[in-house]
Design an enzyme around this catalytic site. Structure first.
Site, mmCIF file in Angstrom:
data_model
loop_
_atom_site.group_PDB
_atom_site.id
_atom_site.type_symbol
_atom_site.label_atom_id
_atom_site.label_comp_id
_atom_site.label_asym_id
_atom_site.label_seq_id
_atom_site.Cartn_x
_atom_site.Cartn_y
_atom_site.Cartn_z
ATOM 1 N N GLY A 87 104.576 59.632 43.034
ATOM 2 C CA GLY A 87 105.852 58.901 43.184
ATOM 3 C C GLY A 87 106.713 59.506 44.276
ATOM 4 O O GLY A 87 106.736 60.720 44.451
ATOM 5 N N ASP A 147 111.659 63.457 38.354
ATOM 6 C CA ASP A 147 111.648 63.657 36.898
ATOM 7 C C ASP A 147 111.862 65.098 36.447
ATOM 8 O O ASP A 147 112.113 65.341 35.262
ATOM 9 C CB ASP A 147 110.318 63.159 36.314
ATOM 10 C CG ASP A 147 110.031 61.711 36.676
ATOM 11 O OD1 ASP A 147 110.994 60.937 36.780
ATOM 12 O OD2 ASP A 147 108.859 61.358 36.871
ATOM 13 N N ASP A 195 109.693 67.197 35.885
ATOM 14 C CA ASP A 195 108.744 67.414 34.784
ATOM 15 C C ASP A 195 107.555 68.282 35.187
ATOM 16 O O ASP A 195 106.447 68.096 34.704
ATOM 17 C CB ASP A 195 108.263 66.057 34.235
ATOM 18 C CG ASP A 195 107.541 65.230 35.291
ATOM 19 O OD1 ASP A 195 107.582 65.594 36.486
ATOM 20 O OD2 ASP A 195 106.932 64.212 34.931
ATOM 21 N N ARG A 231 109.954 59.677 33.268
ATOM 22 C CA ARG A 231 108.621 59.573 32.667
ATOM 23 C C ARG A 231 108.659 60.078 31.236
ATOM 24 O O ARG A 231 109.461 59.608 30.453
ATOM 25 C CB ARG A 231 107.605 60.338 33.509
ATOM 26 C CG ARG A 231 106.851 59.387 34.423
ATOM 27 C CD ARG A 231 105.454 59.841 34.681
ATOM 28 N NE ARG A 231 105.335 60.212 36.081
ATOM 29 C CZ ARG A 231 104.222 60.589 36.663
ATOM 30 N NH1 ARG A 231 103.116 60.672 35.977
ATOM 31 N NH2 ARG A 231 104.207 60.885 37.932
ATOM 32 N N THR A 254 109.360 65.344 42.734
ATOM 33 C CA THR A 254 109.461 64.232 41.784
ATOM 34 C C THR A 254 110.885 64.197 41.246
ATOM 35 O O THR A 254 111.479 65.253 41.034
ATOM 36 C CB THR A 254 108.466 64.352 40.604
ATOM 37 O OG1 THR A 254 108.911 63.491 39.545
ATOM 38 C CG2 THR A 254 108.375 65.756 40.046
ATOM 39 N N ASP A 302 102.147 66.987 39.347
ATOM 40 C CA ASP A 302 100.988 67.668 38.758
ATOM 41 C C ASP A 302 99.654 67.049 39.176
ATOM 42 O O ASP A 302 98.687 67.766 39.447
ATOM 43 C CB ASP A 302 101.080 67.632 37.223
ATOM 44 C CG ASP A 302 102.042 68.687 36.693
ATOM 45 O OD1 ASP A 302 102.387 69.606 37.448
ATOM 46 O OD2 ASP A 302 102.440 68.580 35.516
ATOM 47 N N ARG A 343 98.830 56.377 45.381
ATOM 48 C CA ARG A 343 97.886 56.994 44.455
ATOM 49 C C ARG A 343 96.496 56.705 45.023
ATOM 50 O O ARG A 343 96.288 55.659 45.646
ATOM 51 C CB ARG A 343 98.079 56.434 43.049
ATOM 52 C CG ARG A 343 99.537 56.662 42.611
ATOM 53 C CD ARG A 343 99.749 56.789 41.134
ATOM 54 N NE ARG A 343 100.890 57.673 40.878
ATOM 55 C CZ ARG A 343 102.174 57.283 40.771
ATOM 56 N NH1 ARG A 343 102.495 56.024 40.898
ATOM 57 N NH2 ARG A 343 103.122 58.162 40.549
HETATM 58 P P1 ADP Z 1 101.895 62.991 40.638
HETATM 59 O O1 ADP Z 1 101.353 63.838 41.722
HETATM 60 O O2 ADP Z 1 103.303 62.553 40.891
HETATM 61 O O3 ADP Z 1 101.677 63.604 39.266
HETATM 62 P P2 ADP Z 1 99.648 61.157 40.172
HETATM 63 O O4 ADP Z 1 99.282 61.718 38.847
HETATM 64 O O5 ADP Z 1 99.609 59.681 40.335
HETATM 65 O O6 ADP Z 1 101.108 61.589 40.655
HETATM 66 O O7 ADP Z 1 98.666 61.822 41.248
HETATM 67 C C1 ADP Z 1 98.758 61.511 42.605
HETATM 68 C C2 ADP Z 1 97.374 61.525 43.228
HETATM 69 O O8 ADP Z 1 96.805 62.833 43.077
HETATM 70 C C3 ADP Z 1 96.350 60.602 42.567
HETATM 71 O O9 ADP Z 1 96.421 59.282 43.024
HETATM 72 C C4 ADP Z 1 95.042 61.245 42.990
HETATM 73 O O10 ADP Z 1 94.728 60.936 44.331
HETATM 74 C C5 ADP Z 1 95.392 62.727 42.911
HETATM 75 N N1 ADP Z 1 95.010 63.230 41.583
HETATM 76 C C6 ADP Z 1 95.626 63.038 40.410
HETATM 77 N N2 ADP Z 1 94.979 63.625 39.389
HETATM 78 C C7 ADP Z 1 93.888 64.206 39.930
HETATM 79 C C8 ADP Z 1 92.789 64.958 39.406
HETATM 80 N N3 ADP Z 1 92.693 65.242 38.109
HETATM 81 N N4 ADP Z 1 91.859 65.403 40.279
HETATM 82 C C9 ADP Z 1 91.951 65.115 41.597
HETATM 83 N N5 ADP Z 1 92.951 64.407 42.143
HETATM 84 C C10 ADP Z 1 93.901 63.952 41.339
#
Ligand code: ADP
Length: 320
Positions: free
Chosen positions: A12, A128, A130, A172, A126, A104, A73
């Protein structure tokens, strides 16, 4: 010494990401490195959507919300084939280190890349707040101030009509925005998933405080609870006080970053490049006790963050 680094924003968007991109770029250039901007998160790494960043290409972005590198994403990157494609691309263009600005999920991706020899440093971005390893995430202050400004406006109309305004803020699954914006806007109640709540008790409190002359109410609800329309409906049924729900939504993600977000983004961006310049990767930059520090990514992902229960209790104690 590392010669070329990249920077990307992922997950995000959050106000202040641009200030971080600027700090990363300028710090790296001042150390004699070449800087590449990877666009739309890990997608850009896989597809080669990459541009060179110069000291001038990051001019005039510090005051802007969103991210000039775009964000997205990337599902492909969650597979080992996707990570291999990204590593191949890094090798092809001589990319030795990457600063990943996100949450994360983005850090998990950074850990995967680090394990394959591409030095990665995460910066928490972020609204949030979080992310467990850090007291602060870039965008949080701006989002809270935006929420506050909106709730102040809602209060004007709630006051004029003797209404109850049920306001849902983002976060979130975390209630940090709800608690802080809630105390700052003088909410009668703050409903977050970290703390138990009872709509009967909230209705009782509204009716009791009405006896002392209170005529309008702000009930702050965090995104993780959701159901703000349902909560408004139930409170109206129980109290006879007209209640309206407002979901603030994505307005909280935009806007010009506050001083706090710009300063911390600049500090964290600078710190991340200092790590890469020393050949250090697989780290997340964090704020602890108001100072910038860093953690191993796996360690950071396994940490737990306490909820601001004291603040929540103060907010309730003084809201009547
Ligand atoms: P945030 O980084 O805000 O937590 P997301 O969880 O959507 O947002 O993660 C962002 C991007 O990071 C995902 O679209 C993916 O490309 C990568 N990503 C997320 N989780 C994993 C994972 N377990 N292993 C590898 N890449 C990941």
């Amino acid at each position: 010494m590392i010669k070329t680094i990249g920077v990307l924003t992922s997950g995000g968007d959050a106000p202040g990401m641009n200030a971080a991109v600027r700090a990363v770029t300028r710090t790296a250039i001042s150390k004699g490195m070449k800087v590449l901007g990877i666009r739309r998160g890990y997608n850009g790494l896989i597809n080669g959507d990459i541009i060179e960043l110069t000291e001038r290409s990051v001019s005039d972005i510090i005051q802007k919300g969103g991210t000039c590198l775009y964000t997205a994403r990337c599902h492909e990157f969650r597979t080992s084939e996707g990570v291999d494609l990204a590593v191949e691309k890094c090798k092809e263009i001589g990319l030795e280190g990457i600063v990943v600005i996100g949450g994360d999920g983005s850090f998990r991706g950074a850990a995967d890349l680090s394990a394959k020899g591409i030095l990665c440093v995460g910066i928490p971005g972020t609204i949030d707040n979080d992310i467990s390893c850090t007291e602060y995430t870039i965008g949080y202050d701006t989002a809270m101030n935006t929420a506050l400004e909106m709730v102040d406006k809602l209060r004007d109309t709630a006051q004029s009509h003797d209404r109850c305004s049920v306001v849902e803020v983002m976060g979130r699954n975390a209630g940090y925005i709800a608690v802080n914006a809630g105390i700052a806007c003088g909410a009668t109640e703050i409903i977050t998933q970290e703390m138990p709540y009872d709509l009967d008790n909230i209705a009782k409190k509204m009716l009791e405080t009405r006896k002392s002359g209170k005529q309008h109410f702000i009930i702050m609800v965090s995104e993780g609870i959701g159901n703000s329309s349902e909560i408004a409906h139930i409170l109206q049924e129980k109290t006879g006080i007209e209640a309206r729900a407002t979901i603030l939504g994505h307005v909280q993600r935009g806007g010009s970053p506050t001083v706090r977000d710009r300063v911390i983004a600049s500090q964290m961006g600078h710190y991340a490049v200092e790590l890469l310049a020393q050949g250090i990767g697989n780290r997340v930059v964090a704020m602890q006790n108001n100072s910038i520090t860093d953690f191993d990514i796996q360690e950071a992902l396994s940490m737990k963050k306490p909820f601001e229960e004291d603040l929540y209790n103060i907010a309730r104690e003084i809201a009547f």
